[in-house]
Write an enzyme that holds these catalytic residues in place. Structure first.
Site, PDB file in Angstrom:
ATOM      1  N   GLU A 150       0.846  -1.199   0.000  1.00 58.53           N
ATOM      2  CA  GLU A 150       0.000   0.000   0.000  1.00 58.53           C
ATOM      3  C   GLU A 150       0.879   1.245   0.000  1.00 58.53           C
ATOM      4  O   GLU A 150       1.824   1.331   0.764  1.00 58.53           O
ATOM      5  CB  GLU A 150      -0.915  -0.030   1.230  1.00 58.53           C
ATOM      6  CG  GLU A 150      -1.912   1.097   1.265  1.00 58.53           C
ATOM      7  CD  GLU A 150      -2.619   1.263  -0.056  1.00 58.53           C
ATOM      8  OE1 GLU A 150      -3.324   0.338  -0.485  1.00 58.53           O
ATOM      9  OE2 GLU A 150      -2.455   2.317  -0.694  1.00 58.53           O
ATOM     10  N   LYS A 209       8.265  -1.637  -2.323  1.00 58.28           N
ATOM     11  CA  LYS A 209       7.600  -0.865  -1.254  1.00 58.28           C
ATOM     12  C   LYS A 209       8.640  -0.265  -0.300  1.00 58.28           C
ATOM     13  O   LYS A 209       8.599   0.926   0.024  1.00 58.28           O
ATOM     14  CB  LYS A 209       6.627  -1.773  -0.499  1.00 58.28           C
ATOM     15  CG  LYS A 209       6.037  -1.171   0.748  1.00 58.28           C
ATOM     16  CD  LYS A 209       5.172   0.050   0.478  1.00 58.28           C
ATOM     17  CE  LYS A 209       4.931   0.849   1.741  1.00 58.28           C
ATOM     18  NZ  LYS A 209       4.172   2.059   1.545  1.00 58.28           N
ATOM     19  N   CYS A 222       6.096   4.531   9.445  1.00 56.63           N
ATOM     20  CA  CYS A 222       6.740   3.655   8.458  1.00 56.63           C
ATOM     21  C   CYS A 222       8.134   4.038   7.968  1.00 56.63           C
ATOM     22  O   CYS A 222       8.964   3.152   7.782  1.00 56.63           O
ATOM     23  CB  CYS A 222       5.812   3.491   7.268  1.00 56.63           C
ATOM     24  SG  CYS A 222       4.314   2.625   7.750  1.00 56.63           S
TER      25      CYS A 222
HETATM   26  P1  NAD Z   1      -2.055  -0.383  12.736  1.00 59.14           P
HETATM   27  O1  NAD Z   1      -1.244  -0.696  13.921  1.00 59.14           O
HETATM   28  O2  NAD Z   1      -2.834   0.895  12.661  1.00 59.14           O
HETATM   29  O3  NAD Z   1      -3.129  -1.565  12.510  1.00 59.14           O
HETATM   30  C1  NAD Z   1      -2.820  -2.923  12.556  1.00 59.14           C
HETATM   31  C2  NAD Z   1      -4.027  -3.668  13.168  1.00 59.14           C
HETATM   32  O4  NAD Z   1      -3.783  -5.075  13.056  1.00 59.14           O
HETATM   33  C3  NAD Z   1      -4.245  -3.376  14.662  1.00 59.14           C
HETATM   34  O5  NAD Z   1      -5.545  -2.865  14.856  1.00 59.14           O
HETATM   35  C4  NAD Z   1      -4.060  -4.757  15.328  1.00 59.14           C
HETATM   36  O6  NAD Z   1      -4.919  -4.985  16.430  1.00 59.14           O
HETATM   37  C5  NAD Z   1      -4.386  -5.694  14.185  1.00 59.14           C
HETATM   38  N1  NAD Z   1      -3.842  -7.049  14.358  1.00 59.14           N
HETATM   39  C6  NAD Z   1      -2.570  -7.402  14.682  1.00 59.14           C
HETATM   40  N2  NAD Z   1      -2.451  -8.729  14.697  1.00 59.14           N
HETATM   41  C7  NAD Z   1      -3.667  -9.251  14.395  1.00 59.14           C
HETATM   42  C8  NAD Z   1      -4.159 -10.567  14.248  1.00 59.14           C
HETATM   43  N3  NAD Z   1      -3.368 -11.618  14.399  1.00 59.14           N
HETATM   44  N4  NAD Z   1      -5.471 -10.748  13.933  1.00 59.14           N
HETATM   45  C9  NAD Z   1      -6.272  -9.671  13.765  1.00 59.14           C
HETATM   46  N5  NAD Z   1      -5.858  -8.391  13.873  1.00 59.14           N
HETATM   47  C10 NAD Z   1      -4.563  -8.179  14.181  1.00 59.14           C
HETATM   48  O7  NAD Z   1      -1.077  -0.502  11.491  1.00 59.14           O
HETATM   49  P2  NAD Z   1      -1.191   0.265  10.071  1.00 59.14           P
HETATM   50  O8  NAD Z   1      -0.691   1.644  10.190  1.00 59.14           O
HETATM   51  O9  NAD Z   1      -2.551   0.024   9.502  1.00 59.14           O
HETATM   52  O10 NAD Z   1      -0.105  -0.538   9.231  1.00 59.14           O
HETATM   53  C11 NAD Z   1      -0.326  -1.870   8.816  1.00 59.14           C
HETATM   54  C12 NAD Z   1       0.736  -2.259   7.806  1.00 59.14           C
HETATM   55  O11 NAD Z   1       0.618  -1.430   6.638  1.00 59.14           O
HETATM   56  C13 NAD Z   1       2.180  -2.092   8.293  1.00 59.14           C
HETATM   57  O12 NAD Z   1       2.948  -3.122   7.759  1.00 59.14           O
HETATM   58  C14 NAD Z   1       2.605  -0.766   7.677  1.00 59.14           C
HETATM   59  O13 NAD Z   1       3.999  -0.729   7.437  1.00 59.14           O
HETATM   60  C15 NAD Z   1       1.867  -0.777   6.357  1.00 59.14           C
HETATM   61  N6  NAD Z   1       1.563   0.549   5.808  1.00 59.14           N
HETATM   62  C16 NAD Z   1       1.105   1.547   6.641  1.00 59.14           C
HETATM   63  C17 NAD Z   1       0.765   2.791   6.099  1.00 59.14           C
HETATM   64  C18 NAD Z   1       0.254   3.912   6.976  1.00 59.14           C
HETATM   65  O14 NAD Z   1       0.072   5.002   6.458  1.00 59.14           O
HETATM   66  N7  NAD Z   1      -0.006   3.704   8.259  1.00 59.14           N
HETATM   67  C19 NAD Z   1       0.851   3.005   4.721  1.00 59.14           C
HETATM   68  C20 NAD Z   1       1.305   1.954   3.907  1.00 59.14           C
HETATM   69  C21 NAD Z   1       1.653   0.728   4.468  1.00 59.14           C
HETATM   70  C1  UGA Z   2       4.464   7.650   3.729  1.00 59.65           C
HETATM   71  C2  UGA Z   2       4.516   7.558   2.200  1.00 59.65           C
HETATM   72  O1  UGA Z   2       4.347   8.876   1.663  1.00 59.65           O
HETATM   73  C3  UGA Z   2       3.420   6.637   1.677  1.00 59.65           C
HETATM   74  O2  UGA Z   2       3.550   6.486   0.269  1.00 59.65           O
HETATM   75  C4  UGA Z   2       3.564   5.266   2.350  1.00 59.65           C
HETATM   76  O3  UGA Z   2       2.518   4.408   1.919  1.00 59.65           O
HETATM   77  C5  UGA Z   2       3.500   5.438   3.852  1.00 59.65           C
HETATM   78  O4  UGA Z   2       4.557   6.334   4.277  1.00 59.65           O
HETATM   79  C6  UGA Z   2       3.736   4.153   4.601  1.00 59.65           C
HETATM   80  O5  UGA Z   2       4.270   3.199   4.083  1.00 59.65           O
HETATM   81  O6  UGA Z   2       3.357   4.197   5.776  1.00 59.65           O
HETATM   82  P1  UGA Z   2       3.009   8.952   5.510  1.00 59.65           P
HETATM   83  O7  UGA Z   2       4.083   8.550   6.458  1.00 59.65           O
HETATM   84  O8  UGA Z   2       1.609   8.674   5.894  1.00 59.65           O
HETATM   85  O9  UGA Z   2       3.234   8.242   4.092  1.00 59.65           O
HETATM   86  O10 UGA Z   2       3.102  10.519   5.222  1.00 59.65           O
HETATM   87  P2  UGA Z   2       4.100  11.422   4.331  1.00 59.65           P
HETATM   88  O11 UGA Z   2       3.290  12.435   3.640  1.00 59.65           O
HETATM   89  O12 UGA Z   2       4.997  10.609   3.497  1.00 59.65           O
HETATM   90  O13 UGA Z   2       4.952  12.173   5.440  1.00 59.65           O
HETATM   91  C7  UGA Z   2       5.907  11.494   6.234  1.00 59.65           C
HETATM   92  C8  UGA Z   2       6.669  12.499   7.071  1.00 59.65           C
HETATM   93  O14 UGA Z   2       7.499  13.306   6.251  1.00 59.65           O
HETATM   94  C9  UGA Z   2       5.767  13.476   7.834  1.00 59.65           C
HETATM   95  O15 UGA Z   2       6.293  13.705   9.116  1.00 59.65           O
HETATM   96  C10 UGA Z   2       5.819  14.727   6.993  1.00 59.65           C
HETATM   97  O16 UGA Z   2       5.561  15.898   7.718  1.00 59.65           O
HETATM   98  C11 UGA Z   2       7.248  14.687   6.495  1.00 59.65           C
HETATM   99  N1  UGA Z   2       7.456  15.446   5.243  1.00 59.65           N
HETATM  100  C12 UGA Z   2       6.834  15.072   4.103  1.00 59.65           C
HETATM  101  C13 UGA Z   2       8.302  16.539   5.247  1.00 59.65           C
HETATM  102  O17 UGA Z   2       8.899  16.904   6.297  1.00 59.65           O
HETATM  103  N2  UGA Z   2       8.499  17.227   4.078  1.00 59.65           N
HETATM  104  C14 UGA Z   2       7.900  16.869   2.919  1.00 59.65           C
HETATM  105  O18 UGA Z   2       8.146  17.546   1.889  1.00 59.65           O
HETATM  106  C15 UGA Z   2       7.046  15.769   2.934  1.00 59.65           C
END
Ligand code: NAD
Ligand code: UGA
Length: 481
Positions: A170, A225, A281
């Site tokens: 994602e 990713k 992340c």
């Molecule tokens: P999060 O902690 O918000 O959510 C994860 C959820 O999974 C929690 O609610 C937890 O209770 C649940 N969980 C854990 N183990 C479980 C199980 N065995 N059965 C059922 N539920 C279970 O995490 P997130 O931010 O949604 O991130 C999830 C993944 O996506 C991570 O690998 C992260 O790196 C990736 N990712 C996150 C973002 C982001 O913006 N947060 C963007 C892209 C990718």
């Molecule tokens: C980031 C990536 O942008 C997503 O593509 C990815 O899916 C995600 O991580 C993930 O894997 O979790 P996110 O962390 O939600 O998304 O937000 P960003 O907009 O990337 O910002 C990350 C950090 O960088 C923030 O603290 C933001 O304030 C900072 N940032 C961003 C800067 O300081 N300057 C910039 O120009 C952009």
């Protein structure tokens, strides 16, 4: 052969599982989308009548929940039934950095992913396509496949139960998640079995143009990713390093960004200098890459990527030191108003927020912090800072300086401004761009400072306010305006 997906189950109702599945449900009314989680409180919040109580704040999300919840979008803790009846299971659980054991501090902790794979192995009742949505180290699909294959072999009806594993990382960013999901730059699908890959592609084809769906092999998808996040984070460390040079030389990082951003090869996005990158992340994914590189003996590669994280840590502490220096070398007993605790605007997420390190540093120096954020609550801040809020600070008229190293939640920005020595902007919330600085100045103790770590204040905004003004990466903004 074409596999038609009628029922999806997503394990993990977090910042990715919730919004991603909501957008799929919204665009694919013929598919039943079921989001499951072991966290009862979180599921209750997703099912809350009051849409203001959803567990995550994301612009546009509550409107989709209103349209789809109870129709073809469901949130529940019932893993067994939902996995067993699903054609496709997304694994969208957390993958934080390991805190102990081999690889501690760098490698991802895959215990939640493994637990999810075991749950799928236990409850699946037919051919099931398992999709890695979590960000995972390269070759994790192999581990998932092994767990599922042993379940296939053990099952009494092993003619009916079989699995395909796909990688579908994602790329959404928090705060813009719904828009990113509605109009993605690309959807990446990695796998071996073309029929399974096409089944997932068909789900996305309901709203994503075909030319944006990239099919590849599973390992490249997993590595892509990590690489995308590493490149994005690297840009931020790069521009923040230049900000420090600008401050030392009298140049402006905003001008430098503008100048280099017009080069098509560099591009203008992700060049905003700030208080350092936060979010759950960037750091974890780079450290994962560092671990992977070291594991394969690529020490120079590991050092290269680790320096991106090191620079970010240094940059955050540089800001807190600078604030102390400007306030005559001591902030002990001084009131400082912190504007913004989320790691970026338009989210209530505070994971790895720069505000955490900067506030901790200032508290260690004895400052009294009044912290404001439109979407983060006091409980979350207390967890992040590892210290309780002292609510009595809000009602104190004088002798505030007896409470050195304490903090409270400011319900309004004005509460934070009163008698403060400094205001520090750490998150770029829109409402902070409308502050009347002359009015704010009247409330503050002189000489008073504004530290704009997000470059959201213009010279015109603050001109004539009798405030000392410092702006990130701006070598000319250190004196009275
Ligand atoms: P999060 O902690 O918000 O959510 C994860 C959820 O999974 C929690 O609610 C937890 O209770 C649940 N969980 C854990 N183990 C479980 C199980 N065995 N059965 C059922 N539920 C279970 O995490 P997130 O931010 O949604 O991130 C999830 C993944 O996506 C991570 O690998 C992260 O790196 C990736 N990712 C996150 C973002 C982001 O913006 N947060 C963007 C892209 C990718
Ligand atoms: C980031 C990536 O942008 C997503 O593509 C990815 O899916 C995600 O991580 C993930 O894997 O979790 P996110 O962390 O939600 O998304 O937000 P960003 O907009 O990337 O910002 C990350 C950090 O960088 C923030 O603290 C933001 O304030 C900072 N940032 C961003 C800067 O300081 N300057 C910039 O120009 C952009």
């Amino acid at each position: 052969m074409v596999i038609k997906i009628k029922k999806i189950c997503c394990i993990g109702a977090g910042y990715v599982g919730g919004p991603t599945m909501s957008v799929i449900a919204d665009n694919c009314p013929e598919i039943s989308v079921n989001v499951v989680d072991i966290n009862h409180e979180r599921i209750d919040a997703w099912n809350s009548e009051n849409l203001e109580d959803l567990p995550i704040y994301e612009p546009g999300l509550k409107e989709i929940i209103k349209r789809c919840r109870g129709k073809n979008l469901f949130f529940s803790t019932n893993l067994e039934n939902n996995i067993s009846s699903a054609d496709m299971v997304f694994i969208s659980v957390n993958t934080p950095t390991k805190t102990k054991g081999v690889g501690a501090g760098k490698a991802s902790d895959l215990k939640w992913v493994e637990a999810s794979a075991r749950q799928v192995a236990k409850y699946a009742s037919k051919h099931t396509i398992v999709v890695e949505k979590s960000t995972l180290p390269v070759r994790t699909a192999e581990v998932i496949k092994k767990i599922l294959t042993s379940a296939e072999l053990q099952s009494d009806n092993h003619n009916e139960i079989s699995f395909d594993v796909l990688s579908n990382p994602e790329f959404l960013a928090e705060g813009t998640a719904i828009n990113d999901l509605e109009k993605p730059d690309r959807v990446l699908i990695g796998g071996e079995n073309e029929i399974a890959m096409q089944a997932l592609a068909n789900v996305y084809l309901s709203w994503v143009p075909a030319n944006k769906i990239l099919l590849t092999n599973i390992w490249s998808s997993e590595l892509a990713k990590l690489t995308a996040n590493a490149f994005l984070a690297q840009r931020i460390s790069s521009i923040n390093s230049i900000a420090a040079i600008c401050e030392a030389t009298g140049a402006s990082v905003r001008e430098v960004s503008r100048a280099i951003g017009t080069d098509n090869r560099i591009g203008s996005k992700f060049l905003n200098s700030g208080p350092g990158f936060g979010g759950s992340c960037f750091k974890k994914d780079i450290l994962n890459l560092v671990y992977l590189s070291s594991y394969f003996g690529l020490n120079e590669v590991a050092n290269f990527w680790e320096s991106v994280v090191n620079l970010n840590n240094w940059h955050q502490h540089r800001i807190s030191k600078l604030i102390v220096k400007k306030l005559f070398g001591t902030v002990t007993g001084k009131k400082i108003c912190i504007l913004g605790f989320a790691f970026k605007a338009n989210t209530n997420d505070t994971r790895e927020s720069s505000s955490i390190n900067i506030c901790r540093d200032l508290l260690d120096e004895g400052a009294i912090l009044f912290i404001h954020d439109p979407k983060v609550n006091a409980n979350q801040i207390a967890i992040d800072l590892g210290s309780k809020e002292n609510q009595t600070l809000l009602n104190k008229k004088n002798n505030l300086n007896l409470n050195e190293g304490e903090w409270c939640f400011a319900n309004t920005v004005e509460e934070g401004f009163k008698e403060s020595d400094a205001i520090v902007i750490l998150t770029e919330w829109e409402e902070y761009t409308h502050i009347n600085w002359s009015n704010a100045s009247k409330e503050m103790r002189k000489p008073a400072w504004v530290f704009d770590c997000r470059s959201i204040i213009s010279d015109e905004d603050i001109c004539g306010s009798n405030l000392n003004f410092w702006r990130i990466g701006d070598g000319s903004k250190t004196n009275n305006i």
